[in-house]
Write an enzyme that holds these catalytic residues in place. Structure first.
Site, PDB file in Angstrom:
ATOM      1  CG  MET A 151      -8.704   6.344   2.864  1.00 28.79           C
ATOM      2  SD  MET A 151      -7.781   6.286   4.422  1.00 28.79           S
ATOM      3  CE  MET A 151      -6.855   4.761   4.217  1.00 28.79           C
ATOM      4  CG  HIS A 155      -9.592  -0.381  -0.642  1.00 31.37           C
ATOM      5  ND1 HIS A 155      -9.070  -0.777   0.574  1.00 31.37           N
ATOM      6  CD2 HIS A 155     -10.948  -0.420  -0.481  1.00 31.37           C
ATOM      7  CE1 HIS A 155     -10.046  -1.034   1.406  1.00 31.37           C
ATOM      8  NE2 HIS A 155     -11.192  -0.810   0.800  1.00 31.37           N
ATOM      9  CB  SER A 203      -0.904   0.015   1.232  1.00 28.70           C
ATOM     10  OG  SER A 203      -1.523   1.280   1.370  1.00 28.70           O
ATOM     11  CG  MET A 211     -11.836  -3.647   5.003  1.00 31.03           C
ATOM     12  SD  MET A 211     -10.347  -3.049   4.170  1.00 31.03           S
ATOM     13  CE  MET A 211      -9.601  -2.043   5.464  1.00 31.03           C
ATOM     14  CG  ASP A 260      -6.451  -3.139   3.090  1.00 34.15           C
ATOM     15  OD1 ASP A 260      -5.465  -2.857   3.792  1.00 34.15           O
ATOM     16  OD2 ASP A 260      -6.979  -2.322   2.307  1.00 34.15           O
ATOM     17  CG  HIS A 272      -3.940  -1.783  -1.796  1.00 31.65           C
ATOM     18  ND1 HIS A 272      -4.980  -2.581  -2.229  1.00 31.65           N
ATOM     19  CD2 HIS A 272      -4.426  -1.050  -0.770  1.00 31.65           C
ATOM     20  CE1 HIS A 272      -6.050  -2.346  -1.492  1.00 31.65           C
ATOM     21  NE2 HIS A 272      -5.743  -1.413  -0.596  1.00 31.65           N
ATOM     22  CG  ASP A 309      -5.229   1.889   1.113  1.00 33.25           C
ATOM     23  OD1 ASP A 309      -6.125   1.048   0.980  1.00 33.25           O
ATOM     24  OD2 ASP A 309      -4.096   1.610   1.534  1.00 33.25           O
ATOM     25  CG  MET A 366     -11.551   2.386   2.050  1.00 34.21           C
ATOM     26  SD  MET A 366     -10.148   2.294   3.200  1.00 34.21           S
ATOM     27  CE  MET A 366      -8.796   2.518   2.037  1.00 34.21           C
TER      28      MET A 366
END
Length: 229
Positions: free
Chosen positions: A41, A70, A12, A141, A177, A37, A39, A72
């Site tokens: 957010m 990913h 990540s 998760m 994750d 990866h 992330d 979120m």
């Protein structure tokens, strides 16, 4: 992107040097990373702010493996096309991020990406039984989403074991994750996971000028899983 259930490590970049993403990605891939990866957010669905489509587009040329994005964020549907255009290979949305998850998965595949579905620690697997033919990856998760460096939640091991049984022979990756280390990784691969997201566990001790620890850390995680296979 063909399906392959061999173990993959997906560092990540949340744990990388934010001022040097391109070089960090090239370095960690050279040291053995299988996927990268990302992330995303939004400060709303999770309590943190990270990256948007422009950042993903900026780092895409540096990624030679798989760009695993990913999301979120909520709502997620209005941003699918933008992240797909930014170069994502996989787009993963959370089951809780919208009222019509089947439509979300359709939209992800319609945008040309592999479709991932993420499950928070408090989310059961019963609601995804009728979605299995719509997904290419399920992300479990093992921490509450929003921050890196959290402690691994052991109750998710049984969830992964049951999920592996539910999937059967479908070509679906099980991604983990959160809290992955050489100690926790084998617990998840034994339960049925084949993609491990690792941030601080991969990037600790290394840098662009000294990338060898990245490779050491990746190999340590894979070796631990092989030992307990």
């Amino acid at each position: 992107m063909s399906f392959d259930r061999s173990l993959k490590i997906a560092p990540s970049i949340l744990s990388a040097d934010f001022a040097n993403f391109g070089a960090e990605i090239r370095a960690v891939e050279a040291e053995g990373a299988d996927w990268i990866h990302v992330d995303v957010m939004d400060g709303h669905f999770v309590p943190n702010l990270t990256f948007g489509p422009p950042m993903c587009a900026a780092i895409r040329p540096h990624i030679k493996t798989v760009m695993d994005v990913h999301l979120m964020i909520a709502p997620v549907d209005p941003y699918i096309d933008a992240f797909a255009a930014a170069g994502a290979d996989i787009l993963t949305a959370h089951l809780e991020a919208g009222p019509h998850v089947h439509r979300t998965l359709q939209a992800i595949r319609g945008a040309g990406c592999k479709a991932g579905l993420a499950l928070n620690p408090g989310t059961g697997i019963g609601d995804i039984e009728h979605l299995l033919d719509m997904v290419d990856l399920i992300c479990v998760m093992t921490v509450n989403p929003g921050f890196g460096g959290q402690k691994f939640i052991h109750s998710q091991i049984e969830k992964v074991r049951r999920l592996r049984q539910m999937i059967g022979d479908r070509p679906i990756h099980i991604e983990i994750d959160g809290g992955i280390t050489p100690e926790t990784a084998p617990l998840m691969t034994q339960a049925g996971a084949d993609v491990l997201v690792a941030g601080s566990a991969v990037f600790k001790g290394g840098s662009v000028s000294n990338p060898a620890p990245y490779g050491d850390n990746i190999r340590a995680i894979k070796a631990a899983c092989a030992t307990m296979a």
